[in-house]
Design a protein around this motif. Structure first.
Motif, PDB file in Angstrom:
ATOM      1  N   LYS A 117       0.834  -1.203   0.000  1.00 12.37           N
ATOM      2  CA  LYS A 117       0.000   0.000   0.000  1.00 12.37           C
ATOM      3  C   LYS A 117       0.871   1.257   0.000  1.00 12.37           C
ATOM      4  O   LYS A 117       0.607   2.221  -0.749  1.00 12.37           O
ATOM      5  N   THR A 118       1.904   1.253   0.847  1.00 14.76           N
ATOM      6  CA  THR A 118       2.803   2.407   0.892  1.00 14.76           C
ATOM      7  C   THR A 118       3.440   2.651  -0.463  1.00 14.76           C
ATOM      8  O   THR A 118       3.525   3.788  -0.934  1.00 14.76           O
ATOM      9  N   LEU A 119       3.881   1.572  -1.098  1.00 11.99           N
ATOM     10  CA  LEU A 119       4.526   1.712  -2.401  1.00 11.99           C
ATOM     11  C   LEU A 119       3.544   2.188  -3.459  1.00 11.99           C
ATOM     12  O   LEU A 119       3.916   2.965  -4.352  1.00 11.99           O
ATOM     13  N   ASN A 120       2.315   1.728  -3.394  1.00 10.82           N
ATOM     14  CA  ASN A 120       1.310   2.188  -4.367  1.00 10.82           C
ATOM     15  C   ASN A 120       1.172   3.703  -4.345  1.00 10.82           C
ATOM     16  O   ASN A 120       1.020   4.344  -5.385  1.00 10.82           O
ATOM     17  N   PHE A 121       1.218   4.283  -3.146  1.00  6.79           N
ATOM     18  CA  PHE A 121       1.019   5.724  -3.019  1.00  6.79           C
ATOM     19  C   PHE A 121       2.327   6.508  -2.972  1.00  6.79           C
ATOM     20  O   PHE A 121       2.306   7.729  -2.958  1.00  6.79           O
ATOM     21  N   SER A 122       3.480   5.814  -2.959  1.00 10.27           N
ATOM     22  CA  SER A 122       4.766   6.508  -2.839  1.00 10.27           C
ATOM     23  C   SER A 122       5.593   6.424  -4.108  1.00 10.27           C
ATOM     24  O   SER A 122       5.983   7.444  -4.677  1.00 10.27           O
ATOM     25  N   ILE A 123       5.856   5.218  -4.566  1.00  8.71           N
ATOM     26  CA  ILE A 123       6.670   5.066  -5.767  1.00  8.71           C
ATOM     27  C   ILE A 123       5.983   5.709  -6.958  1.00  8.71           C
ATOM     28  O   ILE A 123       6.636   6.284  -7.829  1.00  8.71           O
ATOM     29  N   ALA A 124       4.665   5.622  -6.973  1.00  7.52           N
ATOM     30  CA  ALA A 124       3.925   6.225  -8.084  1.00  7.52           C
ATOM     31  C   ALA A 124       4.246   7.703  -8.237  1.00  7.52           C
ATOM     32  O   ALA A 124       4.145   8.261  -9.323  1.00  7.52           O
ATOM     33  N   TYR A 125       4.662   8.334  -7.128  1.00  8.52           N
ATOM     34  CA  TYR A 125       4.972   9.753  -7.167  1.00  8.52           C
ATOM     35  C   TYR A 125       6.466  10.022  -7.064  1.00  8.52           C
ATOM     36  O   TYR A 125       6.885  11.131  -6.767  1.00  8.52           O
ATOM     37  N   GLY A 126       7.272   8.979  -7.278  1.00  5.75           N
ATOM     38  CA  GLY A 126       8.712   9.192  -7.366  1.00  5.75           C
ATOM     39  C   GLY A 126       9.463   9.115  -6.052  1.00  5.75           C
ATOM     40  O   GLY A 126      10.617   9.547  -5.985  1.00  5.75           O
ATOM     41  N   LYS A 127       8.870   8.544  -5.002  1.00  2.00           N
ATOM     42  CA  LYS A 127       9.595   8.432  -3.738  1.00  2.00           C
ATOM     43  C   LYS A 127      10.694   7.382  -3.869  1.00  2.00           C
ATOM     44  O   LYS A 127      10.510   6.348  -4.499  1.00  2.00           O
ATOM     45  N   THR A 128      11.833   7.659  -3.255  1.00  2.00           N
ATOM     46  CA  THR A 128      12.997   6.800  -3.415  1.00  2.00           C
ATOM     47  C   THR A 128      13.114   5.792  -2.274  1.00  2.00           C
ATOM     48  O   THR A 128      12.441   5.900  -1.239  1.00  2.00           O
ATOM     49  N   ALA A 129      14.044   4.823  -2.469  1.00  2.00           N
ATOM     50  CA  ALA A 129      14.306   3.833  -1.431  1.00  2.00           C
ATOM     51  C   ALA A 129      14.835   4.495  -0.170  1.00  2.00           C
ATOM     52  O   ALA A 129      14.555   4.039   0.948  1.00  2.00           O
ATOM     53  N   PHE A 130      15.583   5.587  -0.336  1.00  2.00           N
ATOM     54  CA  PHE A 130      16.121   6.297   0.824  1.00  2.00           C
ATOM     55  C   PHE A 130      14.987   6.814   1.705  1.00  2.00           C
ATOM     56  O   PHE A 130      15.005   6.655   2.930  1.00  2.00           O
ATOM     57  N   GLY A 131      13.969   7.442   1.089  1.00  2.00           N
ATOM     58  CA  GLY A 131      12.835   7.962   1.847  1.00  2.00           C
ATOM     59  C   GLY A 131      12.021   6.866   2.491  1.00  2.00           C
ATOM     60  O   GLY A 131      11.575   6.989   3.642  1.00  2.00           O
ATOM     61  N   LEU A 132      11.840   5.771   1.774  1.00  2.00           N
ATOM     62  CA  LEU A 132      11.068   4.649   2.318  1.00  2.00           C
ATOM     63  C   LEU A 132      11.806   3.996   3.477  1.00  2.00           C
ATOM     64  O   LEU A 132      11.175   3.544   4.445  1.00  2.00           O
TER      65      LEU A 132
END
Length: 809
Positions: free
Chosen positions: A635-650
């Protein structure tokens, strides 16, 4: 109220008072009733005016030269002042002579609180119109309609002109002017443009320092000829000292005072008419620029000006209609009760914290728990990394009237010294002092009150600091009480108080809906009705304060996972499209695609992906319960990676290593390779073109995507990915709202839009028609582009009806 007879000016003033009285006792959404009252009060003057309701046929043979010059007042070169019926008749004939042009209009308003909606307050002292430098109203092209003192009522004579849908009128901040004219009984029609919106479409990312004011846009696009001198600089006066002489300090007089001042009047008229002329020139320049920006490619190329006329012009009408209707709130009983409950809870939590604090440091009884400086000292004072001494002197309010030796009367404030607990700072401010934000207090306290079947209390840093056990728990609960004080104070000041103070005499709150974000999403202010607490945090059920008129019902409709559906469409992602087609829990389906062991468990039948609880309890455990960790990451990735969030932020969010986060990101992309390719292309195109575009082709400039600053560059890269998705969702919601407004079924059923919040719309109408209205509304929202969805995924809408917003969620 008794209205004295006499001059037409007295009658005009009396009629306006009657209109205001009528509006105070009748619903604002019934304009025809009010207009009828106003028209009856002005019928005699209308007969004297004898313009035959400004019919097109009569004006086709009536030209400006057919009227004698009369006594049209003038003020400076090029300005014609209208202040009586004869000059109004002449001006209106000229306006209709140039009916095929764009007419730029503006108003000046006195007696208005700019921190509130203009609906129902203020008085228009004058209006100005400009429709070209070659137009002659008698003394040139600038028209000044005086509506103050002896000229009051002149504005009413222009009602039919302002309400004529065929004459395209241009404004800067249309909503404000439309509402203040509505207060005078004039329902402005014929929107030809709002230069503030046009500027947003031309450049969605102007720096805050430049902005979208008429002054800043004119300076940027029109040059020095139309440079606007601010009113404060132009009309400020020096404050008088006690001796009657002028001092150094200045003040800006009220609009009506400036307009009455004979020493300032000509300058004021020049200032007011310049706004209309500048708006006219600005519209022309923005049109030129928008026509240079492609909307659709060849063949049949269309421009952003076509987009503006086709969609944003009618959308501007939708927004002002919604603002005018407003949202009914329970300001007479429910909200005041919430206020008392919030105040009592704040007092309780404040007392709980202070009693604990006094046990630790007796001087804390004088502590101001709302003071950051005193909280810094109390928690962190004395620690070698806090940059704070062990003790520090503060002052407290001497509410008990304590007299100090040798004093004739008690001082307002008395000193006290506050010692610190010496806790190690978690993070520091830019000035090097410990931070004491709610987030920091939460780390100190943890979540000691979160106890349910699913979660156990989690104790924060203070638990170990105080040696654990009951003392550690007590400390965590006390600081959590302080956090509750902050949270409930925000609830009170942000959500409850504004609804009470801003509700009008019809118990409706009117906010301002603005097209002023970089993605095209709407924002709301005065008050911000979009900023409602999340349902799980809405401890006072504030949404239950939003209701409807007697006999009506609300419909609340919300798109399901709209932004993810936009991403699936734009990236043409097979797995996402298939997951949406299959329906059910999208995040669980994402976990299946990411983790083979989860997929195998579903395939073996060890867990269930979905279950209809109407059939009772599920025969097997649910995936979301057994593999909750995997689903949460999905769920987090669905709403984060879709907007360009990086592995560092996650990694920071999850509290894991960067390598672990990167592996989870890799799993997500493995199941959705089309998304990665789409994102890479978006960034590459943005680097090449310095812009990114939404689903419907609107632009957002991102020139800093090639910045030498790594952080600035990364921010713009995320914008290149985020804007098409968020902006695409905004496009869809806009199209749905345009369909709702023009839908003949909803119009027949009496249902009207009253608010839009992100992907949610709210309508109000007669409760006997609610079932049919629900069906019509879902059809409009699920097919925003007309019959047949043009997207690769279906749009799913959840719509419910109830008497309050809370019950419809």
């Amino acid at each position: 109220m008794r209205c004295s007879s006499g001059s037409s000016r007295s009658r005009a003033s009396c009629n306006r008072q009657l209109l205001l009285m009528t509006r105070s006792s009748y619903h604002l959404s019934n304009p025809r009733f009010m207009i009828d009252v106003r028209r009856r009060g002005r019928r005699r003057r209308r007969r004297m005016f004898n313009v035959q309701m400004i019919s097109t046929s009569s004006l086709e043979t009536t030209k400006a030269d057919d009227f004698p010059r009369g006594r049209s007042s003038t003020a400076g070169p090029g300005v014609t002042v209208v202040d009586d019926e004869a000059s109004a008749e002449r001006a209106i004939s000229v306006l209709y002579e140039y009916r095929d042009r764009y007419h730029a209009c503006d108003t000046e308003v006195a007696g208005i609180d700019m921190d509130k909606s203009p609906i129902g307050q203020g008085f228009v002292t004058c209006a100005t119109i400009f429709c070209g430098p070659d137009v002659d109203f008698g003394n040139g092209p600038k028209l000044f309609i005086d509506n103050l003192d002896d000229a009051e009522g002149t504005l009413d004579l222009f009602q039919n002109y302002f309400e004529d849908i065929q004459i395209k009128k241009v404004w800067h901040n249309y909503g404000f002017d439309r509402h203040v004219l509505w207060n005078h009984g004039i329902d402005v029609q014929g929107l030809g443009g709002d230069t503030m919106h046009m500027a947003r479409l031309w450049h969605a990312s102007r720096p805050i320092s430049q902005g979208y004011s008429l002054e800043s846009l004119a300076a940027a696009l029109l040059g020095n000829k139309y440079k606007k001198i601010p009113m404060k600089e132009r009309f400020s006066k020096k404050q008088l000292l006690k001796n009657g002489l002028p001092g150094k300090l200045t003040y800006l007089p009220p609009i009506d005072e400036i307009q009455r001042d004979l020493t300032l009047r000509d300058d004021f008229i020049d200032y007011a008419t310049q706004d209309a002329e500048t708006t006219w020139q600005l519209r022309n320049e923005l049109e030129r620029r928008l026509k240079l920006m492609a909307w659709t490619p060849e063949p049949g190329r269309r421009t952003q000006m076509d987009f503006y006329n086709e969609y944003w012009v009618p959308f501007g009408e939708v927004l002002t209609d919604m603002e005018r209707l407003g949202f009914r709130v329970l300001d007479e009983n429910y909200l005041p009760e919430l206020r008392e409950k919030a105040l009592a809870d704040i007092d309780k939590y404040a007392h709980d914290f202070q009693q604990w604090a006094i046990k630790q440091i007796p001087e804390a009884k004088y502590m101001n728990i709302y003071s950051d400086a005193q909280k810094q000292q109390f928690f962190f004072g004395g620690h070698n990394k806090a940059n704070l001494n062990k003790t520090r002197e503060f002052k407290y309010l001497n509410t008990d009237g304590v007299m100090q030796p040798g004093q004739a009367r008690p001082k307002k404030h008395l000193p006290f010294e506050l010692s610190g607990l010496g806790i190690a700072p978690i993070s520091l401010t830019q000035s090097g002092k410990p931070q004491v934000s709610s987030e920091i207090l939460k780390k100190l306290a943890g979540t000691p009150r979160e106890e349910s079947d699913e979660r156990l209390p989690q104790y924060g840093i203070l638990y170990e600091f105080f040696g654990g056990g009951e003392k550690g728990k007590e400390a965590c609960l006390a600081v959590d009480s302080l956090n509750q004080v902050n949270f409930l104070t925000k609830m009170l000041n942000t959500f409850i108080e504004p609804l009470i103070s801003m509700a009008d005499h019809n118990h409706r709150v009117h906010c301002s809906l603005n097209l002023n974000t970089e993605t095209g999403r709407l924002s709301s202010r005065k008050p911000n009705l979009q900023n409602q607490p999340a349902l799980e945090k809405d401890v006072y059920k504030i949404r239950a304060a939003f209701s409807c008129d007697p006999g009506n019902e609300l419909i609340v409709a919300d798109y399901g996972q709209l932004e993810l559906r936009v991403l699936a469409h734009m990236a043409n992602c097979t797995s996402m499209i298939e997951a949406f087609k299959s329906g059910g829990d999208f995040h669980s389906r994402t976990a299946i695609g990411m983790y083979p062991h989860v997929a195998e468990a579903v395939e073996r039948g060890d867990v269930l992906l979905e279950w209809d609880y109407k059939k009772g309890e599920p025969p097997k455990p649910m995936l979301k319960d057994v593999y909750g960790s995997e689903r949460r990451k999905a769920k987090t990735l669905n709403f984060s990676i879709a907007y360009g969030k990086t592995a560092f932020g996650l990694a920071k969010d999850w509290g894991v290593t960067k390598e672990e986060a990167a592996e989870t990101v890799r799993l997500w992309y493995n199941d959705r390779p089309e998304v990665k390719r789409w994102q890479d292309k978006q960034i590459a195109d943005a680097i090449n073109e310095k812009v990114t575009r939404t689903l419907m082709g609107r632009y957002r400039p991102i020139p800093d995507i090639v910045s030498n600053d790594r952080r600035v560059r990364a921010h713009n890269m995320r914008a290149a990915i985020n804007t098409p998705i968020q902006g695409g969702a905004a496009d869809i919601v806009m199209m749905a709202m345009l369909r709702i407004r023009s839908d003949l079924r909803l119009r027949r059923l009496g249902y009207k839009l009253i608010l839009q919040i992100h992907d949610e719309v709210i309508l109000e109408g007669p409760e006997e028609n609610v079932s049919e209205a629900l069906s019509a509304l879902k059809d409009c929202m699920e097919n925003p582009f007309g019959t047949g969805n043009s997207l690769r995924v279906a749009l799913v809408v959840d719509a419910k009806s109830a008497m309050t917003w809370y019950d419809a969620k």
